[in-house]
Design an enzyme around this catalytic site. Structure first.
Site, mmCIF file in Angstrom:
data_model
loop_
_atom_site.group_PDB
_atom_site.id
_atom_site.type_symbol
_atom_site.label_atom_id
_atom_site.label_comp_id
_atom_site.label_asym_id
_atom_site.label_seq_id
_atom_site.Cartn_x
_atom_site.Cartn_y
_atom_site.Cartn_z
ATOM 1 N N ARG A 1 5.527 -3.277 6.783
ATOM 2 C CA ARG A 1 6.173 -2.169 6.066
ATOM 3 C C ARG A 1 5.780 -0.898 6.794
ATOM 4 O O ARG A 1 4.611 -0.558 6.859
ATOM 5 C CB ARG A 1 5.708 -2.090 4.612
ATOM 6 N N HIS B 1 2.051 -11.184 8.534
ATOM 7 C CA HIS B 1 1.469 -10.209 7.623
ATOM 8 C C HIS B 1 0.254 -9.523 8.235
ATOM 9 O O HIS B 1 -0.278 -8.565 7.677
ATOM 10 C CB HIS B 1 1.089 -10.920 6.318
ATOM 11 N N ARG C 1 -7.963 -7.021 -7.914
ATOM 12 C CA ARG C 1 -7.113 -6.056 -8.603
ATOM 13 C C ARG C 1 -6.129 -6.728 -9.551
ATOM 14 O O ARG C 1 -5.918 -6.289 -10.669
ATOM 15 C CB ARG C 1 -6.331 -5.228 -7.568
ATOM 16 N N HIS D 1 -6.337 -1.962 -2.354
ATOM 17 C CA HIS D 1 -5.616 -2.840 -1.436
ATOM 18 C C HIS D 1 -6.510 -3.433 -0.357
ATOM 19 O O HIS D 1 -6.069 -4.281 0.415
ATOM 20 C CB HIS D 1 -4.465 -2.043 -0.798
ATOM 21 N N TYR E 1 -2.655 3.885 -1.120
ATOM 22 C CA TYR E 1 -3.349 2.603 -1.136
ATOM 23 C C TYR E 1 -4.720 2.748 -0.480
ATOM 24 O O TYR E 1 -4.854 3.436 0.528
ATOM 25 C CB TYR E 1 -2.588 1.536 -0.348
ATOM 26 N N ARG F 1 9.180 -8.295 1.545
ATOM 27 C CA ARG F 1 10.002 -8.222 0.337
ATOM 28 C C ARG F 1 10.355 -6.785 -0.044
ATOM 29 O O ARG F 1 9.483 -5.925 -0.127
ATOM 30 C CB ARG F 1 9.294 -8.910 -0.826
ATOM 31 N N ASN G 1 6.718 -2.710 -11.930
ATOM 32 C CA ASN G 1 6.038 -3.996 -11.758
ATOM 33 C C ASN G 1 6.711 -5.100 -12.557
ATOM 34 O O ASN G 1 6.853 -6.236 -12.087
ATOM 35 C CB ASN G 1 4.571 -3.875 -12.192
#
Length: 713
Positions: free
Chosen positions: A405, A465, A591, A619, A498, A435, A76
């Site tokens: 993704r 997205h 979160r 998530h 997730y 990303r 992170n």
């Protein structure tokens, strides 16, 4: 915060605390634009990273997973420097400083980031060296240092070095004909002090040794050279031990690890003619962007440290001298190198709802009633099964899907390719700019195109997205649309780690809405009227604001619960402040980043903010509005951020089925009742971890959901 609440909490030792809150006099109107009403985005993100790090000290997690939390903190932090710190530095470099609602200038933010990050990283190495490694030693897992090698181990390491390392390592002496090399972002390197002359009579004094990226950073020693247990040795230790073999005839006076983090953000113009080609070019430059952070072993001499700082154009503020390996992320490999299932989370089998188990056809099950799944507690396989069945079903005419993704080798990709090969009209909207998944998505696009799938890259300037699947099927002489909408990605691996909702329906209005959204993504024209969904960049932001305003009109009878990954959008925060001032009870389960300042008298006294950190990455995005006893519940792909609400393609979908809406509310209540995995944001910006009171049972929300949905604790 009430006295009773405070009694059941314990300090999280969060040292990046903003200034105390100034409470205005009673009756004085609060200026919602005042800087002190907002937290800095970057510092809030650092606090989230710190909460992840603190999991390494939580003994309710298995030992190896505590080590992995420490590694996740490193990962992170890497991304934080690559993107957020790099962005602030770019603003200063080009004179484009922008100031957020908190009023902090980029240079001020960078100074505070440096102070806080240094404290956190020092604590991380203290945890590694003085807590985790000693505890692993007690469990007979050893990180064997050079000074501890037995003669047999030293001989094995020598052989490994000569056979596996020496053939692929490329030492680079520094002299006028060998300038400082361009080092790959986040690669492990060594700076070596030398004495003497080489074969050509050169006296370089220094050399750089890049560690081959193809080699593992941790190697397990064979049992036959050890006295039991699990024994691991660092690649860096092996290179240190045999550095002299890289420079024959010269004396190695010192060998020191270092690692450079570079700007890894991609900059693409909005008027590109070929997005894929431009992206391929940018991906090459990512590995060699401007330096933003230098990590160096703390035993490296000062003159070498200064040499490296000067070489990379960095200052003391960007220097992190660490007591241990500079690439802690690679310690994640421990889980795969040692056979200790007793030191990791116990496995569980995600459940499949009875509604699906009893039906061979996903289409039959969805027609009976809509389906809601909560991953990872419930299996992701029904989503894959829906696509597989659609690919093979002769009644299915077309499939459209967004991919953000996914992974080029996923079962979903196979199903789409299979459908195209069977002659169905298959369209994939692939977001190339997801990303750190850009290269994988380029490969995915090529693979699908080869199978006959129509591939489009969405809208330049607006990342796609939203998570949508649309299946068109002929049934009894008419066309019916089946839809999947999700809060997460179409990635089976992520679905095991997730928490995300999956929603499957054949509701005609939702099917029509999703069809229109795909038309907007693949074609051209004005925004089409959408019936049930909220979608950005067109209606999601305005609808959220209007629904918050509606709750405010109910005063103390109003109720709002939001679950986000992050909340940064200022108009949304102001709307929540106004609702709080009207008496609305607001709970925010966030979160990560939160720029809203909660529990400030007169401003946000009715707003509570908590962060859930645990085994799974939270998530799900949920918007709950009490609506005076007639609740509206939405799940979404969008967080409360400017980019999600204003400059991305996102969806929020209603749960009209009362049972499904009630189930999501029950999930939210579980998070709000959590008294051990939750961290409560304070008015001063610090976080305090909840703890059960003396007469309370321990309630960990993720464990409750695990037991509720799988029967596993």
């Amino acid at each position: 915060m009430t006295t009773e609440t405070a009694k059941n909490q314990t300090a999280g030792d969060d040292r990046s605390v903003p200034a105390p809150v100034d409470v205005p006099p009673v009756g004085e109107e609060i200026n919602l634009d005042a800087n002190e009403n907002y937290f800095n985005r970057e510092l809030s993100q650092l606090q989230f990273n710190y909460r992840v790090l603190k999991q390494a000290l939580d003994t309710t997690h298995p030992l190896i997973n505590r080590l992995i939390f420490c590694c996740i903190f490193s990962s992170n932090m890497d991304e934080f420097f690559e993107i957020r710190v790099a962005g602030l530095r770019q603003q200063m470099k080009y004179g484009r400083e922008t100031v957020g609602a908190d009023g902090m200038m980029p240079d001020q933010a960078l100074a505070e980031i440096s102070r806080v990050a240094h404290e956190y990283i020092r604590e991380q190495y203290d945890i590694i060296n003085n807590v985790l490694i000693p505890e692993m030693e007690q469990e007979n897992i050893h990180f064997v240092r050079r000074r501890e090698w037995t003669p047999e181990q030293a001989e094995w390491v020598r052989t490994y070095f000569e056979e596996e390392i020496l053939p692929v390592v490329s030492p680079i002496g520094l002299d006028p004909s060998h300038p400082f090399p361009r080092l790959v972002n986040k690669s492990l390197n060594f700076i070596v002090e030398l004495d003497g002359k080489d074969a050509f009579g050169r006296e370089t004094g220094m050399a750089i040794v890049p560690a081959p990226r193809s080699l593992p950073r941790l190697v397990r020693l064979p049992d036959d050279v050890c006295n039991g247990g699990e024994n691991l040795v660092f690649l860096s230790s092996m290179i240190h031990a045999h550095a002299d073999e890289l420079f024959p005839g010269m004396e190695v006076k010192g060998c020191y690890q270092f690692r450079l983090t570079r700007n890894a953000d991609l900059e693409l113009e909005d008027d590109l003619e070929d997005l894929a080609s431009a992206l391929r070019g940018e991906l090459l430059s990512r590995r060699f962007g401007d330096g933003v952070r230098l990590e160096v072993a703390d035993n490296c001499p000062e003159e070498l440290v200064q040499f490296l700082l000067k070489e990379f154009g960095l200052t003391e503020r960007d220097l992190y001298q660490v007591h241990g390996p500079v690439n802690l992320t690679r310690l994640m490999a421990v889980g795969g190198l040692v056979d200790r299932p007793d030191l990791t989370y116990s496995g569980f089998s995600p459940s499949i709802p009875k509604q699906i188990r009893s039906k061979e056809s996903m289409f039959d099950a969805i027609r009976k009633r809509p389906i809601l799944l909560l991953h990872p507690y419930e299996n992701f396989s029904p989503v894959v099964d829906l696509l597989r069945q659609a690919a093979k079903d002769p009644q299915v005419l077309a499939i459209r899907q967004t991919l953000y993704r996914t992974g080029a080798d996923s079962e979903i990709v196979e199903a789409l390719a299979d459908a195209a090969r069977r002659g169905k009209e298959v369209t994939a909207v692939i977001e190339l700019r997801a990303r750190f998944s850009e290269a994988e998505n380029l490969e995915l696009a090529s693979r699908l195109q080869e199978a006959g799938v129509i591939v489009v890259y969405g809208v330049v300037g607006y990342k796609t997205h939203a998570k949508m699947i649309l299946i068109v099927r002929r049934e009894e002489g008419r066309l019916r649309r089946y839809v999947h909408l999700g809060t997460g990605n179409y990635h089976a691996g992520n679905a095991r780690l997730y928490t995300d909702y999956s929603f499957m329906t054949c509701d005609e209005s939702i099917g029509d809405d999703v069809n229109k959204l795909f038309q907007q993504l693949t074609g051209m024209g004005k925004a089409l009227k959408i019936k049930k969904l909220f979608h950005s960049p067109f209606t999601l932001h305005s609808r959220l604001l209007s629904l918050i305003e509606r709750e405010a009109s109910y005063g103390e009878k109003g109720r709002i619960i939001f679950k986000f990954n992050a909340l940064t959008e200022i108009q949304l925060i102001k709307a929540l402040y106004r609702a709080s001032q009207a008496g609305v009870k607001i709970d925010l389960i966030i979160r990560g980043i939160c720029c809203l300042r909660p529990e400030v008298p007169g401003l946000s006294e009715n707003i509570r903010v908590r962060s859930i950190i645990g085994r799974f990455l939270e998530h799900t995005r949920v918007y709950y509005f009490g609506n005076n006893g007639r609740p509206d519940v939405y799940c979404s792909s969008a967080d409360g951020m400017e980019r999600n609400l204003l400059s991305r393609v996102e969806t929020a979908f209603p749960l009209d089925d009362p049972e499904l809406a009630a189930r999501v509310r029950e999930d939210l209540d579980t998070y709000l009742a959590d008294n051990c995995q939750s961290w409560v944001l304070q008015p001063d910006g610090s976080y305090i971890q909840n703890q059960p009171g003396d007469d309370e049972e321990r309630l960990a929300s993720q464990l409750v959901l695990l037991e509720r949905l799988t029967g596993k604790t």
